[in-house]
Design a protein around this motif. Structure first.
Motif: not given
Length: 390
Positions: A84-108
């Motif tokens: 669970a904690f490892a999955l959260g780590t991946v999710g947070a990084l994916v969300g960061f990359l999506g938000a920083r790049a302006g890619l809404t589907p990736l952030f979601l």
């Protein structure tokens, strides 16, 4: 190797320390990331869908809670929490990359992964309770909640360093918070690897119980009712009260203060509520929780910022009492924990969705009265609870 095969060689306090620290980091990660997801959506040009990340987080948590519950029954708490904690780590990084790049589907996508992780690591409370005798399980749960408030407040105090990091990265503080959250969850995953749990619960290990199968276990229905009601009402009012605050003319700092008071009520008094439930029984937790949830709902529509602050604090404290009592009761039903948690996430998702519609059609007072009526449901749980110390 499963948890059951690992020897317990440490004292109780030392054994629980990594688990408590991991939960504090997870709460801090939530504070600096998912709580601000609506602002990120607005910044991505989707203000009309500002509530979508929260909805996806709740839906993903509801879906994953049962799966993580089954995994922990089969492989043990340590394995399930690590995933669970490892999955959260991946999710947070994916969300960061999506938000920083302006890619809404990736952030979601990152938001959904974070929600799925929460469905797993929120079950750390059962691991803490199982590590002590039944008569002290409320105390163990309360201590875990106290660590959660410490994690949240510490990360709130780091808002300026997060802003400076965002300046370096060329991102807003809200977006940077997702990167920081990923780092915190990564450390939490490492802490869990150093944790030595006690032997797992004495149950027949099954891959998964359906909702119908779980509800056929005596005592599960009434416990699930209290947990789902408390979770649904708390998330609904917590999510929609800031909108009322905005309409009252409160600025961002004042709204943040409201949320801080709410978090204090949720987690800050675990040192008191847990031992009280151990001493006075589940009925005390259900009844006092129901009364405080109703009081929170009825004070929310009153005019004045002070009443709104009182409401948010009572909302947190009422949730604490109902949730600790229900969680302690669920330690007797390990096979039903995942699906029961899932019901709480479903109630929260439906509450925020329908609550917004109620406000739009009938106003905030109508929502508050509805929540006050629903707050009586844990009284049924109190009636069905064991009268002795539970």
């Amino acid at each position: 190797m499963s948890d059951a095969a690992r020897p317990a060689t440490l004292s109780g306090a030392a054994r629980l320390a990594p688990l408590y620290a991991a939960q504090a980091l997870a709460t801090g990660a939530t504070t600096v990331s998912t709580v601000l997801a609506s602002l990120i959506m607005s910044g991505l040009g989707s203000e009309a869908l500002a509530g979508l990340p929260s909805t996806l987080i709740q839906a993903a948590a509801a879906t994953s809670a049962g799966l993580f519950g089954a995994l922990m029954l089969r492989r043990g708490r340590r394995a399930g929490l690590s995933v669970a904690f490892a999955l959260g780590t991946v999710g947070a990084l994916v969300g960061f990359l999506g938000a920083r790049a302006g890619l809404t589907p990736l952030f979601l996508t990152g938001a959904m992964l974070m929600g799925a992780a929460q469905g797993g690591y929120q079950q750390a409370r059962y691991a803490a309770a199982e590590s002590v005798p039944e008569a002290r399980r409320g105390t163990a749960l309360g201590a875990l909640m106290l660590m959660s408030v410490l994690g949240s407040f510490v990360m709130t105090g780091f808002s300026h360093p997060i802003e400076r990091l965002g300046t370096v990265l060329g991102a807003t503080p809200e977006v940077t918070g997702w990167l920081v959250g990923g780092a915190l969850l990564g450390v939490a995953a490492l802490l869990i690897l150093s944790w030595q749990p006690l032997s797992g619960p004495s149950v027949v290990r099954r891959e998964r119980l359906s909702l119908a199968e779980a509800f056929r276990i005596p005592g599960v229905k009434s416990t699930a009712l209290a947990v789902a009601t408390a979770q649904g009402l708390m998330v609904t009012l917590m999510s929609l009260t800031p909108l009322r605050a905005h309409h009252m003319g409160m600025d961002h700092a004042q709204v943040a203060a409201l949320i801080s008071g709410h978090i204090l009520g949720m987690f800050g008094f675990g040192w008191l509520t847990g031992p009280l439930i151990d001493r006075l029984g589940l009925r005390f937790g259900y009844v006092s929780g129901a009364l405080l949830l109703a009081a929170a709902a009825l004070t929310a529509p009153l005019s004045g910022q002070v009443w709104l602050a009182v409401s948010m604090f009572l909302l947190g404290l009422g949730w604490n009492l109902s949730f600790v009592a229900g969680s302690k009761a669920l330690t007797r039903f390990p096979a039903a924990q995942g699906v029961t948690d899932a019901l709480g996430y479903v109630a929260a998702g439906l509450g925020t969705l329908l609550g917004g519609a109620v406000i739009a059609r009938a106003g905030f007072p109508a929502l508050a009265v509805t929540c006050a009526v629903l707050a009586a449901l844990p009284l049924i749980s109190a009636w069905r609870a064991r009268p002795a110390r539970a």
